[in-house]
Scaffold this motif. Structure first.
Motif, short mmCIF file in Angstrom:
data_model
loop_
_atom_site.label_atom_id
_atom_site.label_comp_id
_atom_site.label_asym_id
_atom_site.label_seq_id
_atom_site.Cartn_x
_atom_site.Cartn_y
_atom_site.Cartn_z
N LYS A 187 0.83 -1.21 0.00
CA LYS A 187 0.00 0.00 0.00
C LYS A 187 0.87 1.25 0.00
O LYS A 187 0.59 2.23 -0.69
N THR A 188 1.93 1.21 0.78
CA THR A 188 2.84 2.36 0.89
C THR A 188 3.50 2.64 -0.45
O THR A 188 3.62 3.80 -0.87
N LEU A 189 3.95 1.60 -1.13
CA LEU A 189 4.62 1.80 -2.42
C LEU A 189 3.67 2.34 -3.48
O LEU A 189 4.08 3.05 -4.39
N ARG A 190 2.38 2.02 -3.36
CA ARG A 190 1.39 2.53 -4.32
C ARG A 190 0.91 3.94 -3.98
O ARG A 190 0.30 4.61 -4.81
N ASN A 191 1.18 4.38 -2.76
CA ASN A 191 0.72 5.69 -2.29
C ASN A 191 1.63 6.80 -2.82
O ASN A 191 2.81 6.86 -2.49
N ASN A 192 1.08 7.67 -3.63
CA ASN A 192 1.87 8.77 -4.21
C ASN A 192 2.40 9.75 -3.18
O ASN A 192 3.37 10.46 -3.44
N SER A 193 1.77 9.83 -2.03
CA SER A 193 2.21 10.80 -1.03
C SER A 193 3.16 10.17 0.01
O SER A 193 3.54 10.83 0.97
N ALA A 196 10.07 9.25 0.88
CA ALA A 196 11.18 8.42 0.39
C ALA A 196 11.58 7.40 1.45
O ALA A 196 11.88 6.24 1.13
N LYS A 197 11.58 7.80 2.71
CA LYS A 197 11.93 6.89 3.79
C LYS A 197 10.92 5.74 3.88
O LYS A 197 11.29 4.58 4.00
N GLN A 198 9.62 6.08 3.78
CA GLN A 198 8.59 5.05 3.83
C GLN A 198 8.73 4.08 2.65
O GLN A 198 8.61 2.87 2.81
#
Length: 80
Positions: free
Chosen positions: A17-23, A26-28
């Motif tokens: 989900k994090t990788l698909r989240n545009n917002s 970079a750390k996440q």
């Protein structure tokens, strides 16, 4: 003894989900990518990622960042 922990389903879902989240920061994204790379494998957290995850646990208040970092730290070979 090598740590055999793997990224669990809940953490892997959060990482995806994090990788698909545009917002996502970079750390996440970095933490999420490392967590996903350790799903269903015997890979462990690298020293560089251990440091980054440990830093995130100490300094971040964001729940997603802390969850991903916790998953990575639990998969490290570092002795207490």
């Amino acid at each position: 003894m090598k740590n055999t922990n793997q990224t669990g389903k809940k953490a892997a879902r959060l990482a995806g989900k994090t990788l698909r989240n545009n917002s996502a920061t970079a750390k996440q994204r970095s933490l999420a990518g490392s967590a996903l790379a350790q799903t269903r494998t015997n890979k462990t957290t690298s020293k560089r990622m251990e440091t980054k995850a440990s830093d995130a646990l100490r300094n971040s208040t964001d729940e997603t960042t802390r969850s991903l970092a916790g998953s990575l730290v639990s998969q490290s070979n570092k002795k207490p």
